[in-house]
Design a protein around this motif. Structure first.
Motif, PDB file in Angstrom:
ATOM      1  N   UNK A  80     -13.598 -11.760  -1.535  1.00  0.00           N
ATOM      2  CA  UNK A  80     -14.342 -11.319  -2.725  1.00  0.00           C
ATOM      3  C   UNK A  80     -13.394 -10.541  -3.655  1.00  0.00           C
ATOM      4  N   UNK A  81     -12.538  -9.700  -3.046  1.00  0.00           N
ATOM      5  CA  UNK A  81     -11.610  -8.914  -3.873  1.00  0.00           C
ATOM      6  C   UNK A  81     -10.548  -9.811  -4.524  1.00  0.00           C
ATOM      7  N   UNK A  82     -10.164 -10.867  -3.813  1.00  0.00           N
ATOM      8  CA  UNK A  82      -9.198 -11.804  -4.417  1.00  0.00           C
ATOM      9  C   UNK A  82      -9.867 -12.490  -5.595  1.00  0.00           C
ATOM     10  N   UNK A  83     -11.132 -12.884  -5.404  1.00  0.00           N
ATOM     11  CA  UNK A  83     -11.777 -13.679  -6.461  1.00  0.00           C
ATOM     12  C   UNK A  83     -12.003 -12.848  -7.727  1.00  0.00           C
ATOM     13  N   UNK A  84     -12.073 -11.508  -7.578  1.00  0.00           N
ATOM     14  CA  UNK A  84     -12.217 -10.700  -8.797  1.00  0.00           C
ATOM     15  C   UNK A  84     -10.883 -10.050  -9.155  1.00  0.00           C
ATOM     16  N   UNK A  85      -9.830 -10.380  -8.405  1.00  0.00           N
ATOM     17  CA  UNK A  85      -8.492  -9.821  -8.587  1.00  0.00           C
ATOM     18  C   UNK A  85      -8.545  -8.292  -8.631  1.00  0.00           C
ATOM     19  N   UNK A  86      -9.273  -7.718  -7.679  1.00  0.00           N
ATOM     20  CA  UNK A  86      -9.508  -6.282  -7.717  1.00  0.00           C
ATOM     21  C   UNK A  86      -8.578  -5.571  -6.739  1.00  0.00           C
ATOM     22  N   UNK A 116      -7.351  -2.438  -6.833  1.00  0.00           N
ATOM     23  CA  UNK A 116      -7.655  -1.037  -6.492  1.00  0.00           C
ATOM     24  C   UNK A 116      -8.745  -0.945  -5.427  1.00  0.00           C
ATOM     25  N   UNK A 117      -9.733  -1.835  -5.506  1.00  0.00           N
ATOM     26  CA  UNK A 117     -10.808  -1.803  -4.506  1.00  0.00           C
ATOM     27  C   UNK A 117     -10.233  -2.115  -3.125  1.00  0.00           C
ATOM     28  N   UNK A 118      -9.375  -3.141  -3.070  1.00  0.00           N
ATOM     29  CA  UNK A 118      -8.745  -3.505  -1.795  1.00  0.00           C
ATOM     30  C   UNK A 118      -7.932  -2.307  -1.283  1.00  0.00           C
ATOM     31  N   UNK A 119      -7.187  -1.677  -2.196  1.00  0.00           N
ATOM     32  CA  UNK A 119      -6.321  -0.560  -1.825  1.00  0.00           C
ATOM     33  C   UNK A 119      -7.142   0.585  -1.230  1.00  0.00           C
ATOM     34  N   UNK A 123       0.837  -1.206   0.000  1.00  0.00           N
ATOM     35  CA  UNK A 123       0.000   0.000   0.000  1.00  0.00           C
ATOM     36  C   UNK A 123       0.875   1.260   0.000  1.00  0.00           C
ATOM     37  N   UNK A 124       2.020   1.218   0.721  1.00  0.00           N
ATOM     38  CA  UNK A 124       2.908   2.391   0.749  1.00  0.00           C
ATOM     39  C   UNK A 124       3.399   2.761  -0.654  1.00  0.00           C
ATOM     40  N   UNK A 125       3.891   1.749  -1.389  1.00  0.00           N
ATOM     41  CA  UNK A 125       4.476   2.043  -2.705  1.00  0.00           C
ATOM     42  C   UNK A 125       3.398   2.563  -3.650  1.00  0.00           C
ATOM     43  N   UNK A 154      -5.101  -7.910   6.410  1.00  0.00           N
ATOM     44  CA  UNK A 154      -5.920  -8.018   5.202  1.00  0.00           C
ATOM     45  C   UNK A 154      -5.107  -7.760   3.942  1.00  0.00           C
ATOM     46  N   UNK A 155      -4.241  -6.757   4.021  1.00  0.00           N
ATOM     47  CA  UNK A 155      -3.388  -6.476   2.858  1.00  0.00           C
ATOM     48  C   UNK A 155      -2.515  -7.696   2.555  1.00  0.00           C
ATOM     49  N   UNK A 156      -1.937  -8.280   3.605  1.00  0.00           N
ATOM     50  CA  UNK A 156      -1.032  -9.428   3.388  1.00  0.00           C
ATOM     51  C   UNK A 156      -1.780 -10.640   2.876  1.00  0.00           C
ATOM     52  N   UNK A 157      -2.984 -10.877   3.427  1.00  0.00           N
ATOM     53  CA  UNK A 157      -3.770 -12.032   2.977  1.00  0.00           C
ATOM     54  C   UNK A 157      -4.103 -11.873   1.502  1.00  0.00           C
ATOM     55  N   UNK A 158      -4.486 -10.652   1.114  1.00  0.00           N
ATOM     56  CA  UNK A 158      -4.811 -10.401  -0.291  1.00  0.00           C
ATOM     57  C   UNK A 158      -3.585 -10.689  -1.163  1.00  0.00           C
TER      58      UNK A 158
END
Length: 814
Positions: free
Chosen positions: A692-698, A700-703, A442-444, A656-660
């Protein structure tokens, strides 16, 4: 006027120390050379010259140095600047950085040597243990401290040696060893007197009886036709002669042996042409070049399997063509094994590898090659420590999988983050830095959004293959319907069977090694604990033992409960070993492999498993997170994640970031070359937003969601974090210390101090642990904060009761 030098010692003391040198030494010495100095009563260290001047120290008498070890500096000026940055940013001493940066062969330390006093005769006054040592010295001329420890079978041997010294039975003196020996290869050549044809005639007549020797000489001529130096080993193999035959020929003055120094890591093979980039890669490549014109650091966000490595390769090729050096950082040693082969195909002998699985000699070799800017060290491939090599001509730094936590060093100090430190290194060398990842941290990503970094996106997989289909399997439901077989749902088993029928390979991911994390007595509910740490022992079935993954304590699996004596011990939870055994029962006709810390010990551990999987000797590979990163297998069509919840339910703001990141990376191993792959994620909570975000490979939404949380709760990238840890074997000391510290910090930083808290595992290796976290708001000066913290730390260490407590500062700890 006397001359002085300031030196860095490889010990965790904050300042440099001053020694006196003669005028001749002062004119010979340069910054970055090593000298041998004594420090304390009897210790001898290899110190590094930091400064040469004529100001005497005020508080102590400067000692003389023992000797100078180098003719030329082995550390460059730029390295020293980088070290100073690491030391001040991560709040550690230069000595810590020095010890971490240099291969240990360069850091010679005193090995105390013990000699027998020949005039000593009163053996009766020695104790049993002292007599053992004295007797050993009758057979050996000298012993080191380590050997004494081995003889007595215990570590604390200094008191015994002191006893012997007091009784005048032995004396000691300190010695320095040079540990690095270059590898010499033995070659053979013919003696000069047989150079002419007549000489040869007489030679063969002389040897008409010695059949084996004659054979060896004839083979020598066959090999000599190639006009290359002939290795003794090759000659032995070709002529089927033993080494004694060659020795006899040398004694007869027919052959001569000579040695040539060689490097240990050599690449034999053809180099290939670089693959052509497809249009999307080419476009990304051009964007990187453009962004480098204005930005020093750029972030490449490319989905898994989009061919980022090929883009790196093209960039590297351009830099090498200019004769400059490239540093290619990777998070895991497991990854280096696969990428080495790929890069060697392109760059052959321009590549050197540097990481901790290499022997000390190999690391010294790479160090010297980089220092001398040799062509064979133009591309350095390595884990985080390769950042410390003595680059003089750096043209590009690539940080692959930049989101990885393995870039952060936790123990011992310096607790640096290789990604951030490489950005600074790039700055010092005026060099471009490229960060690459399918799931940037997320930092980068935040820095790229703020235009601090350039940003390039690559959204298509190479060869236009679709990203894998991701399926979430609700195991709560499956348990209820009794559709689980061990730890596998019927759906996952069906998918595995289909993949195997198609002759495709499967990767299964489980983030716990061992057989089962907890053993529990069903009668009284007690589970065996580690005596040194606050954790239950993990059961390893293969060895039938219980093991602590923190301090390596191990013991045999008990037959009955230690608390109530009942024989009903049951295992809870599951690790890679248990999955492997279950798979062997479910798929008896297929080969199952396992890749985790237990199976990849040793230098080539990774290579063996990855090699076997690439050669398709293994059908199903079970592994921990080392599987998730950047590995590229052609034939994998299915990836299974056995328990996604264990990654999500972690008490950490980054969970959550790491799991994603982990799940997207693991999923990215499926379907990379031929057709779309499948991913099955087993979970008790399929509606979790991250899944859900992993399954749609999304991404930006996670970010965006994570960023909102971070802003609301004051976490990075908005706030900076410094974590303070206290450790000591006495709980009350740690407790008193942390409470005092919390009050002192709250007086300065007010509500931005979190804690004190005990971590989930609050005792490791008999040391109790307590933490505090300081949050630094965006407008607050980081430098000032550290100054305040350093003052409080100095006051803390001035309190007599707190002095033995270990005080650890970890900047950007998470």
């Amino acid at each position: 006027m006397p001359y002085f030098i300031d030196v860095i010692l490889p010990i965790p003391l904050q300042k440099t120390f001053t020694y006196t040198v003669t005028e001749a030494e002062a004119s010979f010495l340069k910054k970055g050379m090593r000298v041998v100095v004594s420090f304390g009563k009897s210790k001898i260290y290899t110190a590094l010259v930091f400064n040469i001047h004529q100001t005497a120290p005020e508080l102590y008498e400067a000692k003389d140095i023992h000797q100078i070890l180098d003719d030329t500096p082995i550390i460059t000026e730029q390295q020293l600047k980088h070290w100073q940055w690491i030391s001040s940013y991560y709040m550690c001493s230069l000595g810590d950085v020095y010890r971490a940066a240099l291969p240990s062969a360069f850091l010679l330390e005193s090995e105390t040597i013990i000699y027998k006093n020949e005039n000593f005769e009163e053996e009766a006054i020695l104790t049993d243990e002292e007599f053992l040592i004295f007797e050993a010295l009758q057979h050996h001329s000298q012993l080191t401290i380590h050997q004494v420890a081995d003889i007595l079978g215990k570590k604390t041997v200094l008191p015994i040696i002191n006893g012997l010294i007091e009784k005048n039975a032995v004396y000691i003196k300190e010695e320095i060893y040079e540990t690095y020996k270059p590898k010499l290869v033995k070659y053979v050549r013919l003696h000069n007197k047989y150079a002419s044809n007549e000489g040869l005639q007489t030679l063969l007549e002389e040897l008409s009886r010695a059949k084996k020797q004659r054979e060896a000489v004839l083979t020598y001529f066959q090999l000599a036709a190639a006009k290359k130096p002939i290795k003794a080993k090759d000659l032995e193999e070709q002529s089927r002669a033993s080494s004694t035959v060659l020795k006899a020929l040398v004694e007869k003055d027919i052959f001569e042996f000579y040695h040539i120094q060689t490097d240990r890591i050599n690449y034999q093979g053809e180099t290939n042409q670089i693959k052509e980039l497809n249009e999307f890669q080419q476009e990304a490549f051009n964007q990187i070049k453009t962004s480098f014109e204005t930005q020093q650091v750029s972030l490449l966000h490319g989905v898994t399997g989009s061919g980022k490595t090929e883009i790196y390769v093209k960039l590297i090729k351009e830099v090498i063509a200019e004769g400059k050096q490239v540093l290619f950082l990777l998070p895991e040693i497991a990854l280096t094994t696969q990428i080495i082969t790929r890069l060697q195909n392109y760059f052959g002998n321009f590549i050197s590898v540097f990481h901790s699985k290499y022997s000390m000699n190999e690391r010294v070799e790479v160090w010297n090659n980089v220092l001398e800017n040799k062509p064979k060290a133009q591309v350095i491939l390595g884990a985080r420590s390769s950042l410390f090599l003595p680059f003089s001509n750096l043209g590009l730094i690539v940080v692959d999988e930049e989101h990885e936590t393995s870039y952060k060093q936790f123990e011992p100090s310096p607790r640096y983050n290789a990604r951030d430190a490489s950005v600074v290194l790039g700055h010092l060398h005026q060099t471009k830095v490229l960060l690459g990842s399918a799931t940037p941290s997320i930092e980068s990503y935040f820095n790229a959004e703020q235009n601090k970094y350039g940003f390039i996106e690559l959204t298509r997989r190479f060869g236009n293959i679709q990203l894998p289909k991701i399926e979430l399997i609700d195991i709560k439901e499956k348990h209820r319907k009794k559709e689980m077989n061990g730890h596998f749902s019927d759906r996952l088993l069906k998918m595995i069977t289909e993949a195997l029928e198609e002759k495709e390979q499967v990767i299964l991911f489980q983030n716990r090694r061992g057989f089962s994390p907890v053993v529990e007595c069903t009668t009284c509910g007690v589970s065996p604990q580690c005596p040194n740490c606050d954790v239950s022992l993990t059961y390893h079935k293969f060895r039938k033992e219980l093991k602590c993954h923190y301090c390596h304590y191990q013991r045999a699996m008990p037959n009955s409960c230690g608390a109530c004596g009942s024989a009903t011990l049951d295992t809870k939870g599951f690790g890679t070993e248990q999955i492997e055994l279950e798979l062997k029962e479910l798929f008896p006709n297929h080969n199952i492999g396992r890749m985790d810390l237990d199976t990849t010990r040793g230098k080539y551990g990774y290579q063996k498993i990855i090699g076997a999987f690439e050669a398709q000797e293994i059908d199903i590979l079970v592994g921990t997170q080392m599987l998730s990163k950047g590995l590229d297998f052609e034939n994998v069509s299915l990836v299974g994640i056995l328990n996604a919840d264990s990654m999500l339910n972690f008490p950490d703001f980054r969970a959550h970031e790491r799991a994603f990141q982990l799940m997207v990376q693991v999923s990215g191993r499926a379907g990379r070359t031929k057709k779309q792959g499948n991913v099955a994620i087993q979970t008790y909570n399929p509606y979790h937003q991250i899944l859900q975000q992993v399954s749609t490979n999304n991404y930006t939404e996670m970010y965006k969601e994570q960023l909102q949380d971070r802003w609301q709760f004051h976490y990075p990238p908005y706030y900076r974090l410094i974590k303070i840890t206290l450790k000591h074997k006495d709980y009350t000391k740690v407790d008193a210390g942390i409470n005092w510290l919390a009050k002192a910090l709250q007086n300065v930083f007010h509500e931005n101090v979190l804690g004190p808290t005990a971590p989930a595992v609050s005792r490791i290796r008999n040391q109790y642990i307590k933490n505090l976290v300081i949050k630094i708001p965006p407008k607050q000066s980081l430098g000032k904060t550290k100054e305040q913290l350093q003052k409080i730390k100095n006051t803390f260490e001035a309190v007599k009761d707190f002095r033995p407590i270990r005080f650890i500062i970890d900047v950007d700890a998470y």
